[in-house]
Write an enzyme that holds these catalytic residues in place. Structure first.
Site, PDB file in Angstrom:
ATOM      1  N   GLU A  47     -16.351 -21.977  79.196  1.00 43.78           N
ATOM      2  CA  GLU A  47     -15.759 -20.853  79.924  1.00 43.78           C
ATOM      3  C   GLU A  47     -16.323 -20.748  81.334  1.00 43.78           C
ATOM      4  O   GLU A  47     -15.586 -20.483  82.288  1.00 43.78           O
ATOM      5  CB  GLU A  47     -16.009 -19.538  79.168  1.00 43.78           C
ATOM      6  CG  GLU A  47     -15.391 -19.494  77.782  1.00 43.78           C
ATOM      7  CD  GLU A  47     -16.383 -19.887  76.699  1.00 43.78           C
ATOM      8  OE1 GLU A  47     -16.375 -19.244  75.641  1.00 43.78           O
ATOM      9  OE2 GLU A  47     -17.155 -20.853  76.917  1.00 43.78           O
ATOM     10  N   ARG A 180     -19.378 -44.287  67.458  1.00 48.40           N
ATOM     11  CA  ARG A 180     -20.827 -44.165  67.662  1.00 48.40           C
ATOM     12  C   ARG A 180     -21.138 -43.242  68.833  1.00 48.40           C
ATOM     13  O   ARG A 180     -22.083 -42.447  68.782  1.00 48.40           O
ATOM     14  CB  ARG A 180     -21.443 -45.541  67.932  1.00 48.40           C
ATOM     15  CG  ARG A 180     -21.540 -46.448  66.730  1.00 48.40           C
ATOM     16  CD  ARG A 180     -22.173 -47.780  67.122  1.00 48.40           C
ATOM     17  NE  ARG A 180     -22.330 -48.672  65.968  1.00 48.40           N
ATOM     18  CZ  ARG A 180     -22.884 -49.865  66.024  1.00 48.40           C
ATOM     19  NH1 ARG A 180     -23.334 -50.327  67.194  1.00 48.40           N
ATOM     20  NH2 ARG A 180     -22.997 -50.623  64.933  1.00 48.40           N
ATOM     21  N   LEU A 200     -27.169 -51.129  66.795  1.00 49.90           N
ATOM     22  CA  LEU A 200     -26.696 -49.762  66.554  1.00 49.90           C
ATOM     23  C   LEU A 200     -26.513 -48.967  67.847  1.00 49.90           C
ATOM     24  O   LEU A 200     -26.688 -47.750  67.870  1.00 49.90           O
ATOM     25  CB  LEU A 200     -27.652 -49.012  65.613  1.00 49.90           C
ATOM     26  CG  LEU A 200     -27.862 -49.647  64.224  1.00 49.90           C
ATOM     27  CD1 LEU A 200     -28.835 -48.814  63.411  1.00 49.90           C
ATOM     28  CD2 LEU A 200     -26.548 -49.816  63.489  1.00 49.90           C
ATOM     29  N   GLY A 249     -26.110 -50.050  54.408  1.00 53.28           N
ATOM     30  CA  GLY A 249     -25.191 -50.898  53.670  1.00 53.28           C
ATOM     31  C   GLY A 249     -24.583 -50.168  52.483  1.00 53.28           C
ATOM     32  O   GLY A 249     -24.535 -48.933  52.416  1.00 53.28           O
TER      33      GLY A 249
END
Length: 315
Positions: A47, A180, A200, A249
């Site tokens: 806002e 990600r 990663l 996994g």
């Protein structure tokens, strides 16, 4: 409101501890005067940004906000309800209320007390989905969990020896990197971390600085350089941030499913057959009736030669 929701998505995963709110200010003649979204780190609020852009054009206009404007003054900035009153808007359209006890209902009441017409509920379902991380943290004391699975047509998550690079093609993998970038943390099991040594990180041009914190699920919690260690799924609430992406996994995926803390599934299906591959281990079901009705399809699309299906947990 649809535009405000789209703006709010720009910083999903980067506004903690604040929600990723979007705001559009329309002037008295119906023209867009200001756009805003919560900035990285949580300030300025949506806002404040939209009203700063709109300036005097906000007076007599309408503000569309995806979450109830905050009512508490913070050392980091003013209350958005007060900013809207000071700007002289005539109408505020809000998607959903804010569960924060400092604001819950107070922001709306303050706007109404100032003579502003307040409408609540427009785009509510999409707003809850957009700010699911913030809302899940407030309701359940843990982050919103997305489980990503790459599967063959016959349901395998890897070859029989555990190798899974790559089941899907480059377009699906790029989409995975985009996902990600919208999470504060990415989690894998210790076996995946030690065997695959995954980076990663986010490897998309322009989004490299959006890489999430790397987390390893490990019962013994023996330190791994560069990783946050999580001793078990029950400690999920201790992780910082409101969005966690679980990537692997198979045993780790099963552990999260067994604990029923997965809120969203990303299933990337590749047009390949593996045969004698690894599938998910036990996820705690004792009867097929327990499997039905748990997941509802939200989205499906083609990504190159692969197929993405997005499911939400029906709670």
């Amino acid at each position: 409101m649809a535009a405000a929701l789209t703006l709010g998505q720009r910083t999903r995963g980067r506004t903690t501890p604040n929600p990723n709110v979007g705001c559009v200010v329309v002037d008295a003649e119906g023209r867009v005067a200001g756009r805003g979204w919560t900035q990285p780190g949580g300030r300025p609020h949506a806002e404040a940004m939209a009203l700063a852009q709109a300036g005097e054009r906000a007076r007599g206009g309408t503000a569309y906000v995806t979450l109830e404007p905050c009512a508490h003054v913070s050392p980091r900035g003013p209350a958005c309800a007060d900013l809207l009153v000071a700007a002289g808007v005539a109408r505020v359209v809000v998607a959903i209320g804010d569960p924060d006890p400092r604001t819950d209902g107070v922001g709306l009441a303050r706007l109404r007390a100032a003579g502003i017409d307040v409408v609540v509920g427009a785009g509510a379902e999409d707003a809850r989905r957009s700010m699911a991380g913030f809302l899940t943290r407030r309701a359940l004391g843990r982050p919103f969990v997305t489980l990503k699975l790459a599967l063959s047509l016959d349901g395998a998550v890897s070859l029989s020896d555990g190798r899974s690079q790559w089941i899907t093609g480059p377009v699906a993998r790029a989409h995975g990197h985009l996902e990600r970038s919208r999470h504060e943390a990415i989690l894998v099991g210790r076996g995946t971390a030690e065997i695959d040594r995954p980076k990663l990180n986010v490897r998309l041009a322009g989004l490299g600085d959006h890489s999430p914190a790397r987390v390893v699920l490990s019962a013994d919690c023996a330190a791994m350089p560069g990783f946050v260690m999580l001793p078990g799924v029950e400690a999920l609430g201790e992780l910082p941030g409101d969005h966690v992406l679980v990537e692997g996994g198979a045993a780790t995926a099963a552990a999260f499913l067994r604990a029923d803390v997965v809120d969203r599934l990303l299933l990337y299906r590749a047009p390949i057959l593996i045969g004698h591959g690894r599938t998910l281990p036990d996820i705690g079901l004792t009867d097929l009736t327990q499997a039905h009705g748990r997941w509802r399809l939200h989205d499906a699309r083609s990504l190159g030669s692969d197929r993405l299906e997005v499911y939400e947990r029906a709670r």
